[in-house]
Design an enzyme around this catalytic site. Structure first.
Site, PDB file in Angstrom:
ATOM      1  N   HIS A  31       1.175  -1.523  -0.216  1.00 54.98           N
ATOM      2  CA  HIS A  31       0.045  -0.278   0.040  1.00 54.98           C
ATOM      3  C   HIS A  31       0.808   1.189   0.519  1.00 54.98           C
ATOM      4  CE1 HIS A  31      -3.535   2.362   1.496  1.00 54.98           C
ATOM      5  NE2 HIS A  31      -2.672   2.901   1.561  1.00 54.98           N
ATOM      6  N   GLU A  32       1.753   1.233   1.396  1.00 58.76           N
ATOM      7  CA  GLU A  32       2.773   2.479   1.243  1.00 58.76           C
ATOM      8  C   GLU A  32       3.712   2.436  -0.103  1.00 58.76           C
ATOM      9  OE1 GLU A  32       2.261   4.947   2.433  1.00 58.76           O
ATOM     10  OE2 GLU A  32       0.727   4.110   3.962  1.00 58.76           O
ATOM     11  N   HIS A  35       2.026   3.885  -2.460  1.00 53.18           N
ATOM     12  CA  HIS A  35       2.025   5.431  -2.906  1.00 53.18           C
ATOM     13  C   HIS A  35       3.233   6.527  -3.728  1.00 53.18           C
ATOM     14  CE1 HIS A  35      -2.151   6.170  -0.565  1.00 53.18           C
ATOM     15  NE2 HIS A  35      -1.629   5.371   0.262  1.00 53.18           N
TER      16      HIS A  35
END
Length: 221
Positions: A31-32, A35
């Site tokens: 998820h990170e 980003h």
């Protein structure tokens, strides 16, 4: 309280714990990373220079966020640093960066569904049931995280998307009133206002995930 529900077995408990750990050490870092990767592609190298453009789980590990997801099913990783000043189109690009995180959870859920469907073709041995339970929980947790991140509360991705949707000429007024807006949003959450909308969104995403995860096996169904 989930552990106390009728019909919950020790296998259910263990597979849910293992699925949560898989989310903490696999999909929350993803998820990170999503980003940071989208930000990098759009011109912001802050995550790369900070050593955060990596799938190494320890680079993104947040102890409180990990504890929260183990206990409450909702958690977070250490946010990847983003400098919006490096974007050519700040509002549009920041919205894309914010959306990349929840999208990665949906993709992880789809891949989990593909593997879950593939277990139907394995020999009928005792190990299959725990594997199926593991991926069932893994899918649900990822979908829940994707939906949770759309809440318009800082530092969640939904808040960043909301900021990007507000025209520049209204941003100053929005920021001046945001403490009151935040209290209002938290009050709505406290009284369960978001419960039904989030449930509808979760069901919609779950149906989409199941359909996408079943496409490789459509010829066998």
């Amino acid at each position: 309280m989930w552990f106390l529900q009728p019909g919950i077995t020790m296998t259910d408990v263990l597979m849910r714990i293992f699925a949560t750990l898989a989310v903490i050490f696999l999909t929350m870092p993803l998820h990170e990373y999503a980003h940071g990767l989208v930000a990098y592609k759009l011109g912001d190298k802050t995550a790369k220079y900070s050593g955060r453009l990596t799938l190494n789980p320890m680079s993104h590990f947040d102890p409180l966020g990990a504890f929260s997801i183990l206990v409450f099913d909702i958690g977070w990783a250490k946010p990847v640093p983003i400098d919006v000043k490096n974007f050519k189109h700040p509002k549009r690009d920041m919205a894309l960066v914010a959306l990349a995180g929840p999208l990665s959870n949906v993709i992880a859920a789809v891949l989990g569904t593909v593997i879950l469907n593939a277990t139907a073709f394995l020999p009928n041995v005792d190990i299959i049931i725990p594997i199926q339970k593991f991926f069932s929980y893994y899918i649900i947790i990822n979908i829940s995280l994707a939906v949770f991140n759309f809440l318009p509360v800082p530092p969640l991705d939904g808040y960043k998307v909301l900021e990007c949707l507000i025209p520049y000429k209204y941003l100053a007024k929005y920021y001046s009133y945001y403490p009151l807006i935040l209290l209002f949003i938290l009050g709505l959450m406290l009284f369960g206002f978001f419960e039904i909308p989030l449930m509808i969104i979760r069901k919609g995403i779950y149906s989409l995930v199941i359909k996408l995860g079943g496409l490789p096996f459509a010829a066998f169904m």
